[in-house]
Design a protein around this motif. Structure first.
Motif, mmCIF file in Angstrom:
data_model
loop_
_atom_site.group_PDB
_atom_site.id
_atom_site.type_symbol
_atom_site.label_atom_id
_atom_site.label_comp_id
_atom_site.label_asym_id
_atom_site.label_seq_id
_atom_site.Cartn_x
_atom_site.Cartn_y
_atom_site.Cartn_z
ATOM 1 N N PHE A 64 17.261 -12.851 -1.106
ATOM 2 C CA PHE A 64 16.185 -13.695 -0.579
ATOM 3 C C PHE A 64 15.694 -14.674 -1.642
ATOM 4 O O PHE A 64 15.603 -15.887 -1.421
ATOM 5 N N LEU A 65 15.396 -14.151 -2.834
ATOM 6 C CA LEU A 65 14.906 -15.026 -3.911
ATOM 7 C C LEU A 65 16.008 -15.965 -4.384
ATOM 8 O O LEU A 65 15.764 -17.133 -4.708
ATOM 9 N N GLU A 66 17.232 -15.467 -4.420
ATOM 10 C CA GLU A 66 18.374 -16.285 -4.856
ATOM 11 C C GLU A 66 18.472 -17.560 -4.015
ATOM 12 O O GLU A 66 18.817 -18.618 -4.519
ATOM 13 N N GLY A 67 18.156 -17.429 -2.708
ATOM 14 C CA GLY A 67 18.241 -18.574 -1.806
ATOM 15 C C GLY A 67 17.058 -19.525 -1.893
ATOM 16 O O GLY A 67 17.023 -20.547 -1.213
ATOM 17 N N LEU A 68 16.089 -19.197 -2.752
ATOM 18 C CA LEU A 68 14.869 -20.014 -2.821
ATOM 19 C C LEU A 68 14.705 -20.787 -4.125
ATOM 20 O O LEU A 68 13.934 -21.740 -4.184
ATOM 21 N N VAL A 69 15.381 -20.335 -5.190
ATOM 22 C CA VAL A 69 15.128 -20.944 -6.500
ATOM 23 C C VAL A 69 16.420 -21.415 -7.146
ATOM 24 O O VAL A 69 17.486 -20.841 -6.905
ATOM 25 N N PRO A 70 16.370 -22.444 -7.997
ATOM 26 C CA PRO A 70 17.589 -22.979 -8.624
ATOM 27 C C PRO A 70 18.077 -22.163 -9.823
ATOM 28 O O PRO A 70 19.131 -22.468 -10.379
ATOM 29 N N THR A 71 17.310 -21.133 -10.217
ATOM 30 C CA THR A 71 17.680 -20.309 -11.365
ATOM 31 C C THR A 71 18.355 -19.043 -10.856
ATOM 32 O O THR A 71 17.900 -18.458 -9.867
ATOM 33 N N ALA A 127 13.004 -16.456 5.124
ATOM 34 C CA ALA A 127 13.217 -15.021 4.953
ATOM 35 C C ALA A 127 14.062 -14.474 6.106
ATOM 36 O O ALA A 127 13.934 -14.943 7.238
ATOM 37 N N PRO A 128 14.917 -13.466 5.843
ATOM 38 C CA PRO A 128 15.648 -12.836 6.942
ATOM 39 C C PRO A 128 14.662 -12.176 7.898
ATOM 40 O O PRO A 128 13.542 -11.819 7.494
ATOM 41 N N GLU A 132 9.815 -8.341 4.630
ATOM 42 C CA GLU A 132 8.380 -8.392 4.358
ATOM 43 C C GLU A 132 8.084 -9.048 3.011
ATOM 44 O O GLU A 132 8.685 -8.702 1.977
ATOM 45 N N ILE A 133 7.139 -9.987 3.021
ATOM 46 C CA ILE A 133 6.610 -10.575 1.778
ATOM 47 C C ILE A 133 5.154 -10.148 1.719
ATOM 48 O O ILE A 133 4.330 -10.576 2.530
ATOM 49 N N GLU A 134 4.849 -9.251 0.806
ATOM 50 C CA GLU A 134 3.505 -8.677 0.746
ATOM 51 C C GLU A 134 2.611 -9.502 -0.168
ATOM 52 O O GLU A 134 2.905 -9.690 -1.348
ATOM 53 N N ASP A 135 1.507 -9.998 0.374
ATOM 54 C CA ASP A 135 0.573 -10.785 -0.428
ATOM 55 C C ASP A 135 -0.354 -9.836 -1.171
ATOM 56 O O ASP A 135 -1.205 -9.195 -0.557
ATOM 57 N N ARG A 136 -0.198 -9.754 -2.479
ATOM 58 C CA ARG A 136 -1.030 -8.846 -3.286
ATOM 59 C C ARG A 136 -2.122 -9.586 -4.051
ATOM 60 O O ARG A 136 -2.707 -9.043 -4.996
ATOM 61 N N THR A 137 -2.387 -10.829 -3.649
ATOM 62 C CA THR A 137 -3.371 -11.636 -4.386
ATOM 63 C C THR A 137 -4.745 -10.975 -4.412
ATOM 64 O O THR A 137 -5.428 -10.969 -5.439
ATOM 65 N N GLY A 261 26.171 -24.656 -11.806
ATOM 66 C CA GLY A 261 27.127 -23.971 -10.943
ATOM 67 C C GLY A 261 26.504 -23.152 -9.835
ATOM 68 O O GLY A 261 27.210 -22.514 -9.050
ATOM 69 N N LYS A 262 25.182 -23.148 -9.739
ATOM 70 C CA LYS A 262 24.553 -22.368 -8.667
ATOM 71 C C LYS A 262 24.339 -23.255 -7.442
ATOM 72 O O LYS A 262 23.875 -24.392 -7.558
ATOM 73 N N GLY A 263 24.726 -22.732 -6.275
ATOM 74 C CA GLY A 263 24.457 -23.434 -5.027
ATOM 75 C C GLY A 263 23.741 -22.492 -4.086
ATOM 76 O O GLY A 263 23.309 -21.419 -4.490
ATOM 77 N N GLY A 264 23.625 -22.892 -2.845
ATOM 78 C CA GLY A 264 23.122 -21.987 -1.814
ATOM 79 C C GLY A 264 21.637 -21.700 -1.840
ATOM 80 O O GLY A 264 21.182 -20.714 -1.266
ATOM 81 N N TYR A 265 20.857 -22.562 -2.502
ATOM 82 C CA TYR A 265 19.405 -22.390 -2.444
ATOM 83 C C TYR A 265 18.812 -23.647 -1.819
ATOM 84 O O TYR A 265 19.460 -24.700 -1.772
#
Lengths: 370, 137
Positions: A64-71, A127-128, A132-137, A261-265
């Motif tokens: 999930f995170l891999e698909g959101l960030v360039p790192t 997100a799939p 669940e993305i839990e907001d812990r703020t 070399g990273k794609g898919g985000y």
């Protein structure tokens, strides 16, 4: 009604308050200069509980995170805390953030308070189903301890050997008896830690207050005024001022965040366009001979406009005005002489690679006395 | 005099923009009030007109800045600047520590004092004005 953090009672008694990102926050406790110098000289503490904290876990969390960030996320070791960006489809920066990889399948994502809603919507939309993305703020507090004395200030309050916690590493432990996450990260350029106190809500803030008041014995409470002057002196961008959705990582001088070399985000296709890596304008630091630069001031030379100041302040270390700004790439060479127009007067300036302070004397790389 | 911790000396006149003007025999000394200085909290820089510059009643003649904020300074009177407080270049914090004595900004030769004095407030009037400003904060 603005929101308040778990530490509000302390701020109400000791600070001049201001509104920021929908929160009533401390602007200063004494003066911005005093607080700024306390961080560079010994240590200071900041309530950063207003920043949003999102928790994701499970076998889908890395993907999930891999698909959101360039790192790259999966290649980071467990207990790593790393800086990255959320991008839109055009490669523009939705937010800058820290991901704390607690384990291969547990992450705490720390984002800017001002972008909390935008970021959550963006994350949920990618997100799939059922993820669940839990907001812990609102159920955790966050306190930054920053400065060459940060370790000595925090160590008495935890059994974790802070000397063994390297920069950009994190560890779940206890602080003042409270469950917490400590990362060796910060927004000042100095050595320091960010402590996320678990199980601290505004209804039950005692754990957070215990940590804060304990630290306040040896660290100076610092407000948002000093937070801004410190981060600018260190050269760190502020989303909303220096970077925004119209800025791509290469314009922002954050190309190092984009893993080769990273794609898919989200945004990877836009960044794959060779034009993305050759922007017309780029973020640079500026030091002025006199005058204090402010957001929006024109950067120019004799021939015309070169760009704009995106954030400006007075550096208590240099005793000069400093700025981050966007400058036309052609004219962006470090050491270049330009003018910043301060209320009608062009002031001599130099393009600089931050940090603005001498790294032998200030910052986490400083030479320590033996 | 004093209101909510902000000092207001009786020996000078005041503007709605929180500057003060004090007669020194032939010239007028100008600065910002304790309220203005405390609001800025931490003066780090002042941009002031040089000797010989003409200033105009209630027109901006420069700025006083904190790390975060810029505050315009309006001249209470029209005239020509004869002296600038050069000490503020190295000790801008004097504006906070001593806004009415060491933190003075400029000294001016007034060109139209008698007429312009009428539009300035004395200490008692500024105290009332300041109470109104504070009640809205």
């Amino acid at each position: 009604m603005p929101k308040t953090t778990q530490l509000y009672d302390y701020h109400l008694k000791h600070a001049r308050l201001t509104e920021f990102a929908g929160y009533e926050m401390p602007l200063w406790y004494s003066t911005t200069t005093h607080e700024h110098m306390a961080v560079r000289g010994s240590s200071g503490i900041f309530d950063v509980s207003h920043m949003a904290r999102f928790y994701v876990a499970g076998e889908e969390s890395t993907g999930f995170l891999e698909g959101l960030v360039p790192t790259w996320v999966r290649s980071q070791p467990a207990s790593k805390a790393f800086y990255t960006l959320l991008l839109n489809e055009k490669g523009g920066i939705i937010d800058d953030l820290i991901i704390e990889k607690l384990a291969d399948d547990r992450y705490l994502v720390v984002v800017n308070a001002a972008n909390a809603e935008t970021d959550m919507l963006h994350m949920r939309s990618h997100a799939p189903s059922g993820f669940e993305i839990e907001d812990r703020t609102r159920t955790t507090a966050m306190i930054a301890v920053q400065g060459p004395g940060a370790l000595s200030s925090l160590q008495p309050m935890t059994d974790l050997d802070l000397g063994q916690l390297k920069r950009f590493r994190c560890s779940e432990t206890k602080v003042a008896g409270e469950d917490a996450l400590i990362s060796r990260t910060g927004y000042t350029g100095e050595d320091g830690f960010e402590v996320i106190v678990y199980n601290a809500s505004t209804e039950h803030p005692q754990g957070a207050l215990k940590v804060w008041e304990g630290l306040a014995n040896t660290s100076a409470p610092c407000g948002l005024g000093a937070r801004d002057s410190l981060r600018l002196e260190a050269g760190f961008p502020l989303h909303g001022s220096d970077i925004d959705q119209s800025t791509n990582p290469f314009e922002a001088d954050l190309g190092w965040v984009v893993s080769a070399g990273k794609g898919g985000y989200v945004g990877s296709e836009a960044l794959a366009d060779p034009k993305a890596k050759e922007p017309h304008q780029v973020r640079r630091g500026l030091v002025l001979e006199s005058g204090i630069p402010r957001h929006g001031f024109e950067i120019r030379d004799d021939a015309g406009t070169l760009g704009r100041v995106t954030s400006g302040t007075f550096s208590p270390i240099l005793r000069k005005g400093i700025a981050l700004g966007m400058v036309s790439t052609e004219h962006s060479g470090f050491g270049g002489r330009v003018s910043v127009v301060v209320r009608g007067t062009p002031e001599q300036s130099m393009l600089t690679r931050p940090p603005f302070y001498d790294e032998k004397l200030y910052g986490w790389k400083r030479q320590k006395d033996n | 005099m004093e209101v909510q911790g902000y000092e207001v000396p009786e020996d000078r006149l005041y503007t709605k923009e929180h500057e003060w003007a004090k007669e020194l025999g032939a010239t007028i000394l100008i600065g910002i009030t304790d309220y203005a200085a405390k609001t800025l909290n931490d003066v780090v820089y002042a941009t002031l007109p040089g000797a010989g510059t003409k200033v105009e009643h209630m027109k901006s003649m420069g700025t006083v800045e904190s790390i975060k904020a810029v505050s315009e300074v309006y001249s209470p009177i029209s005239g020509t600047v004869v002296k600038v407080n050069r000490e503020l270049e190295t000790h801008p914090e004097r504006v906070n520590r001593s806004p009415y004595v060491e933190g003075w900004l400029v000294e001016v030769n007034a060109s139209n004092l008698q007429a312009e004095k009428k539009s300035l407030m004395d200490a008692a009037a500024y105290v009332e004005y300041l109470k109104g400003v504070l009640s809205k904060r």
